[in-house]
Design a protein around this motif. Structure first.
Motif, mmCIF file in Angstrom:
data_model
loop_
_atom_site.group_PDB
_atom_site.id
_atom_site.type_symbol
_atom_site.label_atom_id
_atom_site.label_comp_id
_atom_site.label_asym_id
_atom_site.label_seq_id
_atom_site.Cartn_x
_atom_site.Cartn_y
_atom_site.Cartn_z
ATOM 1 N N PHE A 179 -20.006 39.880 -16.218
ATOM 2 C CA PHE A 179 -18.689 39.931 -15.572
ATOM 3 C C PHE A 179 -18.180 41.372 -15.554
ATOM 4 O O PHE A 179 -17.639 41.847 -14.562
ATOM 5 C CB PHE A 179 -17.699 39.029 -16.313
ATOM 6 N N TYR A 180 -18.356 42.066 -16.667
ATOM 7 C CA TYR A 180 -17.823 43.433 -16.793
ATOM 8 C C TYR A 180 -18.502 44.397 -15.815
ATOM 9 O O TYR A 180 -17.874 45.329 -15.323
ATOM 10 C CB TYR A 180 -18.026 43.931 -18.235
ATOM 11 N N TYR A 181 -19.772 44.158 -15.553
ATOM 12 C CA TYR A 181 -20.524 45.102 -14.723
ATOM 13 C C TYR A 181 -20.674 44.677 -13.266
ATOM 14 O O TYR A 181 -21.160 45.474 -12.456
ATOM 15 C CB TYR A 181 -21.908 45.349 -15.336
ATOM 16 N N ALA A 182 -20.308 43.447 -12.949
ATOM 17 C CA ALA A 182 -20.507 42.964 -11.570
ATOM 18 C C ALA A 182 -19.331 43.344 -10.682
ATOM 19 O O ALA A 182 -18.170 43.125 -11.037
ATOM 20 C CB ALA A 182 -20.693 41.448 -11.572
ATOM 21 N N LYS A 183 -19.655 43.890 -9.518
ATOM 22 C CA LYS A 183 -18.614 44.229 -8.547
ATOM 23 C C LYS A 183 -18.076 42.941 -7.946
ATOM 24 O O LYS A 183 -18.839 41.996 -7.737
ATOM 25 C CB LYS A 183 -19.209 45.100 -7.434
ATOM 26 N N ARG A 184 -16.789 42.916 -7.686
ATOM 27 C CA ARG A 184 -16.196 41.715 -7.114
ATOM 28 C C ARG A 184 -15.002 42.077 -6.223
ATOM 29 O O ARG A 184 -14.483 43.202 -6.282
ATOM 30 C CB ARG A 184 -15.789 40.720 -8.204
ATOM 31 N N GLY A 185 -14.600 41.114 -5.430
ATOM 32 C CA GLY A 185 -13.413 41.302 -4.597
ATOM 33 C C GLY A 185 -13.661 42.154 -3.366
ATOM 34 O O GLY A 185 -14.717 42.774 -3.220
ATOM 35 N N GLN A 186 -12.656 42.184 -2.509
ATOM 36 C CA GLN A 186 -12.780 42.907 -1.251
ATOM 37 C C GLN A 186 -12.976 44.410 -1.467
ATOM 38 O O GLN A 186 -13.561 45.086 -0.641
ATOM 39 C CB GLN A 186 -11.510 42.660 -0.404
#
Lengths: 284, 109
Positions: A179-186
């Motif tokens: 979760f900490y390293y994964a890119k997310r969102g627009q």
């Protein structure tokens, strides 16, 4: 040529495999070493002061704020909540033990029986429910006040999250790490993008803090939250902040105390093992 | 030659008429229903991999493309509804793609 390619591919695979199986201890060492090399003049515990460890002018402002800290009233409110007996005559001490200074340091932890990460907020509401009381809201208000009191009582103790050698616990840790390293969102940003790649840089008027030490001062009093609240109560929990960060990168936030945020807290707090608890903190 | 010109002219006239005639509400409604199903499926797919973006349907978002599309359709504005569904679907598909691409994300210093 074929041999070279095979060799290179194998080396790549080995490297990937090594990265995938790195232990929590190895992760912690790399994480800490990165910040120590990037900010060589900063003492370990000072990372718990977030942006105020990185910028002299911000630090001066923060130190003057700490002379009459805005969270003080909420520590007192938390103390009252701790002391007030439930309708059945019991109190929070019945769940957590008599000494409030020994509570905060136990969280978050892995609970083998339920196979999940248990947080302080989770246990506060469990205690209320078990005693026939209405649980608090998860992100602000009484839960943050009680957390502020318990954090204040625990000040100076070292964070010591244990990741047990249990496949399910390691899975939860790995999920939090991912979760900490994964890119997310627009905006396509990960927690790591701001707090590993760019600490010390500004996002509009805000100075980005380091990932190291981010959980030591929660619950936190934020001036931004205080301004938005009708009663000026700026206290909020770590999961409130997680939700805010996700919202800012235009990802749909998860619910406070969701599995995703509990596992993130597990990883995130483990990364600050050995740092002193300095909750509650003040942030802009 | 005359016949050819007449036929060509007629064809142009028909095409022109088709292009300028607004779509009937019934066909817009059918399009909307298909687009809504597609958008909902795409959003669920993105949510299943924790890849949903903020503005698709989250209750605190100011945009809420999916619920806004449904509202617009209920008010009979299918053109607006279709436009909003297009955005919602695009964002959902992008969120899913992003989550898949980030499947193996890990420490990078």
């Amino acid at each position: 040529m074929k041999k070279i390619l095979t060799l290179l591919l194998s080396a790549g695979l080995v490297a990937t495999a090594t990265q995938a199986v790195s232990s929590p201890k190895e992760d912690l060492e790399k994480f800490r070493m990165y910040y120590e090399q990037r900010f060589p003049g900063i003492q370990l515990d000072d990372f718990g002061n977030g942006p105020y460890a990185l910028d002299a002018s911000k630090r001066l402002q923060w130190e003057s704020m700490e002379e009459f800290p805005p969270y003080e009233d909420y520590i007192d409110k938390g103390s009252e909540i701790w002391e007030t007996p439930f309708k059945n005559g019991k109190s929070f001490a019945s769940c957590f033990g008599k000494d409030p200074s020994k509570v905060r340091v136990k969280y978050p932890h892995w609970d083998k029986a339920s196979s999940q990460v248990v947080t302080l907020e989770g246990d506060i509401n469990k205690c209320l429910k078990d005693n026939g009381e209405k649980p608090f809201g998860w992100k602000k208000g009484k839960i943050a006040h009680l957390g502020a009191f318990l954090g204040y009582e625990a000040r100076g103790q070292k964070i010591n999250v244990v990741i047990p050698d249990d496949p399910k616990a390691l899975e939860a840790y790995e999920e939090g790490k991912h979760f900490y390293y994964a890119k997310r969102g627009q905006l396509n940003l990960a927690c790591a993008d701001c707090h590993i790649q760019y600490p010390g840089h500004r996002v509009r008027g805000q100075l980005l803090s380091t990932g190291l030490g981010q959980t030591t001062h929660f619950p936190v009093f934020r001036a931004k939250w205080s301004k938005a609240a009708a009663n000026s109560d700026g206290m909020g929990t770590l999961h409130r902040r997680y939700g805010g960060c996700n919202k800012q990168v235009r990802a749909r936030p998860f619910k406070a105390q969701s599995r995703q945020y509990r596992n993130l807290e597990f990883f995130h707090t483990y990364m600050s093992n050995g740092l002193a608890i300095n909750a509650p903190g003040y942030r802009e | 030659m005359k016949k050819l010109i007449t036929a060509f002219g007629l064809a142009l006239l028909i095409t022109g008429c088709n292009a300028t005639t607004p779509e009937k509400p019934a066909s817009m409604k059918a399009q909307y229903e298909v687009a809504l199903k597609n958008a909902q499926a795409a959003v669920e797919k993105a949510a299943a991999v924790d890849g949903e973006w903020r503005d698709i349907r989250w209750k605190k978002s100011k945009k809420r493309y999916l619920p806004s599309a449904i509202k617009a359709a209920e008010a009979g504005d299918y053109k607006k509804a279709l436009k909003l569904l297009e955005i919602a679907t695009f964002q959902a598909e992008a969120g899913y793609k992003q989550a898949m691409e980030q499947k193996n994300a890990g420490p990078r210093f």
